[in-house]
Write an enzyme that holds these catalytic residues in place. Structure first.
Site, mmCIF file in Angstrom:
data_model
loop_
_atom_site.group_PDB
_atom_site.id
_atom_site.type_symbol
_atom_site.label_atom_id
_atom_site.label_comp_id
_atom_site.label_asym_id
_atom_site.label_seq_id
_atom_site.Cartn_x
_atom_site.Cartn_y
_atom_site.Cartn_z
ATOM 1 N N ARG A 1 7.541 0.341 13.402
ATOM 2 C CA ARG A 1 8.096 -0.165 12.129
ATOM 3 C C ARG A 1 9.227 -1.173 12.357
ATOM 4 O O ARG A 1 9.777 -1.722 11.416
ATOM 5 C CB ARG A 1 8.618 0.993 11.263
ATOM 6 C CG ARG A 1 7.524 1.933 10.803
ATOM 7 C CD ARG A 1 8.062 2.974 9.830
ATOM 8 N NE ARG A 1 7.208 4.140 9.821
ATOM 9 C CZ ARG A 1 6.104 4.283 9.080
ATOM 10 N NH1 ARG A 1 5.740 3.341 8.249
ATOM 11 N NH2 ARG A 1 5.383 5.388 9.142
ATOM 12 N N TYR B 1 11.509 8.508 1.128
ATOM 13 C CA TYR B 1 11.399 7.419 0.152
ATOM 14 C C TYR B 1 12.153 7.670 -1.162
ATOM 15 O O TYR B 1 12.161 6.808 -2.037
ATOM 16 C CB TYR B 1 9.915 7.144 -0.146
ATOM 17 C CG TYR B 1 9.169 6.688 1.084
ATOM 18 C CD1 TYR B 1 9.537 5.514 1.737
ATOM 19 C CD2 TYR B 1 8.123 7.443 1.610
ATOM 20 C CE1 TYR B 1 8.877 5.101 2.889
ATOM 21 C CE2 TYR B 1 7.451 7.029 2.756
ATOM 22 C CZ TYR B 1 7.838 5.868 3.388
ATOM 23 O OH TYR B 1 7.194 5.447 4.516
ATOM 24 N N PRO C 1 0.785 -1.230 0.000
ATOM 25 C CA PRO C 1 0.000 0.000 0.000
ATOM 26 C C PRO C 1 0.818 1.282 0.000
ATOM 27 O O PRO C 1 1.850 1.373 0.670
ATOM 28 C CB PRO C 1 -0.828 -0.091 1.284
ATOM 29 C CG PRO C 1 -0.141 -1.093 2.121
ATOM 30 C CD PRO C 1 0.512 -2.068 1.177
ATOM 31 N N ASN C 2 0.305 2.229 -0.767
ATOM 32 C CA ASN C 2 0.812 3.608 -0.868
ATOM 33 C C ASN C 2 2.102 3.732 -1.669
ATOM 34 O O ASN C 2 2.557 4.848 -1.927
ATOM 35 C CB ASN C 2 0.967 4.249 0.530
ATOM 36 C CG ASN C 2 -0.367 4.392 1.221
ATOM 37 O OD1 ASN C 2 -1.301 4.955 0.642
ATOM 38 N ND2 ASN C 2 -0.496 3.862 2.411
ATOM 39 N N LEU D 1 12.486 0.639 1.269
ATOM 40 C CA LEU D 1 13.250 1.783 0.769
ATOM 41 C C LEU D 1 13.942 2.515 1.918
ATOM 42 O O LEU D 1 15.107 2.902 1.823
ATOM 43 C CB LEU D 1 12.299 2.746 0.049
ATOM 44 C CG LEU D 1 11.668 2.189 -1.226
ATOM 45 C CD1 LEU D 1 10.387 2.932 -1.548
ATOM 46 C CD2 LEU D 1 12.651 2.288 -2.386
ATOM 47 N N SER D 2 13.188 2.725 2.998
ATOM 48 C CA SER D 2 13.718 3.462 4.143
ATOM 49 C C SER D 2 14.335 2.488 5.145
ATOM 50 O O SER D 2 14.057 1.277 5.109
ATOM 51 C CB SER D 2 12.593 4.262 4.813
ATOM 52 O OG SER D 2 11.604 3.385 5.342
ATOM 53 N N ASN E 1 8.143 -5.757 -1.003
ATOM 54 C CA ASN E 1 8.000 -4.595 -0.115
ATOM 55 C C ASN E 1 6.516 -4.512 0.223
ATOM 56 O O ASN E 1 5.722 -3.989 -0.562
ATOM 57 C CB ASN E 1 8.473 -3.301 -0.782
ATOM 58 C CG ASN E 1 8.406 -2.118 0.182
ATOM 59 O OD1 ASN E 1 7.836 -2.219 1.276
ATOM 60 N ND2 ASN E 1 8.987 -0.997 -0.222
ATOM 61 N N ARG F 1 5.559 12.489 -3.046
ATOM 62 C CA ARG F 1 5.591 13.058 -1.692
ATOM 63 C C ARG F 1 6.699 12.398 -0.876
ATOM 64 O O ARG F 1 7.172 11.331 -1.243
ATOM 65 C CB ARG F 1 4.278 12.746 -0.968
ATOM 66 C CG ARG F 1 3.251 13.805 -1.148
ATOM 67 C CD ARG F 1 1.979 13.336 -0.498
ATOM 68 N NE ARG F 1 0.994 13.087 -1.544
ATOM 69 C CZ ARG F 1 -0.122 12.415 -1.373
ATOM 70 N NH1 ARG F 1 -0.394 11.875 -0.216
ATOM 71 N NH2 ARG F 1 -0.965 12.280 -2.359
ATOM 72 N N HIS G 1 4.090 -4.589 8.956
ATOM 73 C CA HIS G 1 4.052 -4.447 10.414
ATOM 74 C C HIS G 1 2.737 -4.924 11.030
ATOM 75 O O HIS G 1 2.569 -4.841 12.237
ATOM 76 C CB HIS G 1 4.283 -2.971 10.781
ATOM 77 C CG HIS G 1 5.388 -2.319 9.998
ATOM 78 N ND1 HIS G 1 6.688 -2.767 10.054
ATOM 79 C CD2 HIS G 1 5.382 -1.302 9.084
ATOM 80 C CE1 HIS G 1 7.430 -2.027 9.238
ATOM 81 N NE2 HIS G 1 6.660 -1.132 8.635
ATOM 82 N N ASP H 1 1.495 -15.898 6.674
ATOM 83 C CA ASP H 1 1.016 -17.248 6.353
ATOM 84 C C ASP H 1 1.180 -17.553 4.863
ATOM 85 O O ASP H 1 1.600 -18.652 4.490
ATOM 86 C CB ASP H 1 -0.456 -17.411 6.761
ATOM 87 C CG ASP H 1 -0.638 -17.454 8.272
ATOM 88 O OD1 ASP H 1 0.358 -17.671 8.989
ATOM 89 O OD2 ASP H 1 -1.780 -17.268 8.736
ATOM 90 N N ALA I 1 3.160 -0.913 4.681
ATOM 91 C CA ALA I 1 2.718 -0.930 6.082
ATOM 92 C C ALA I 1 2.179 -2.299 6.508
ATOM 93 O O ALA I 1 2.177 -2.617 7.704
ATOM 94 C CB ALA I 1 1.661 0.147 6.300
HETATM 95 O O1 CA2 Z 1 10.471 1.919 3.553
HETATM 96 C C1 CA2 Z 1 9.649 1.230 2.980
HETATM 97 O O2 CA2 Z 1 9.803 0.781 1.844
HETATM 98 C C2 CA2 Z 1 8.302 0.948 3.671
HETATM 99 O O3 CA2 Z 1 7.923 -0.395 3.363
HETATM 100 C C3 CA2 Z 1 7.315 1.930 3.099
HETATM 101 C C4 CA2 Z 1 5.936 1.905 3.777
HETATM 102 C C5 CA2 Z 1 6.088 1.978 5.280
HETATM 103 O O4 CA2 Z 1 4.823 1.825 5.900
HETATM 104 C C6 CA2 Z 1 7.042 0.929 5.828
HETATM 105 O O5 CA2 Z 1 7.157 1.093 7.216
HETATM 106 C C7 CA2 Z 1 8.393 1.060 5.191
HETATM 107 C C8 CA2 Z 1 5.079 3.079 3.320
HETATM 108 C C9 CA2 Z 1 4.992 3.287 1.841
HETATM 109 C C10 CA2 Z 1 4.399 4.636 1.599
HETATM 110 O O6 CA2 Z 1 5.006 5.183 0.449
HETATM 111 C C11 CA2 Z 1 4.829 6.491 0.203
HETATM 112 C C12 CA2 Z 1 5.592 7.021 -0.818
HETATM 113 C C13 CA2 Z 1 5.494 8.358 -1.105
HETATM 114 C C14 CA2 Z 1 4.618 9.172 -0.405
HETATM 115 C C15 CA2 Z 1 3.865 8.647 0.603
HETATM 116 C C16 CA2 Z 1 3.970 7.301 0.907
#
Ligand code: CA2
Length: 148
Positions: free
Chosen positions: A112, A24, A11-12, A102-103, A75, A19, A81, A88, A78
């Protein structure tokens, strides 16, 4: 060796490049897709690159990576977590799984730091931005070639 590497995004991640570039990076999801396809092709593999905001769809694709693929780079965003359903599904795949973020999730909020993906993963890469995906493809290519 030829084979199919599923690269699944949760997601996202469709918002990449629009953003929060400080967290990211500046790459869009399409930039990332192209980089992954190029990397996989250079190593003699096919990349299946997808993103979804739906947990159920992600579970279905993880299952598909086990029946129709040779390896998975995941990846889960969210859902990493929160999702026992994803854990499963991963345990049932039987293919090598590399968890990617990514982060650097360990330098961020406490919630996280826990991952439902890691117990089912062969390896974990975080904090290296888009390069982490390419390193994950390198890793699964190496694992698959060794198992030939
Ligand atoms: O660091 C990562 O790749 C995450 O999987 C990204 C997730 C976050 O919930 C994980 O804790 C770590 C969130 C992805 C949201 O991506 C966005 C990208 C640009 C703007 C807003 C959100």
């Amino acid at each position: 060796m030829s084979g199919k590497i599923f690269i699944l995004n949760g997601p996202n991640l469709n918002l990449l490049g629009t953003r929060e570039p400080d967290i990211y990076g500046a790459l869009t999801l399409d930039d990332l897709r192209q980089a992954c396809e190029r990397k996989a092709e250079a190593l003699g593999f096919e990349a299946v690159f997808r993103q979804t905001n739906s947990e159920g769809e992600l579970v279905g694709w993880i299952q598909e990576s086990g029946t129709d693929g040779d390896a998975l780079v995941l990846n889960a965003g969210a859902y990493t977590h929160t999702s026992v359903a994803i854990l499963d599904a991963l345990k049932a795949t039987g293919v090598p799984v590399i968890e990617v973020h990514l982060s650097n999730v360990f330098a961020r909020e406490q919630f996280r730091h826990n991952s439902y993906v890691s117990p089912a993963a062969t390896g974990v890469i975080c904090g290296l931005g888009g390069a982490g995906y390419e390193l994950a493809i390198d890793a699964v290519a190496g694992i698959l070639k060794k198992g030939e």
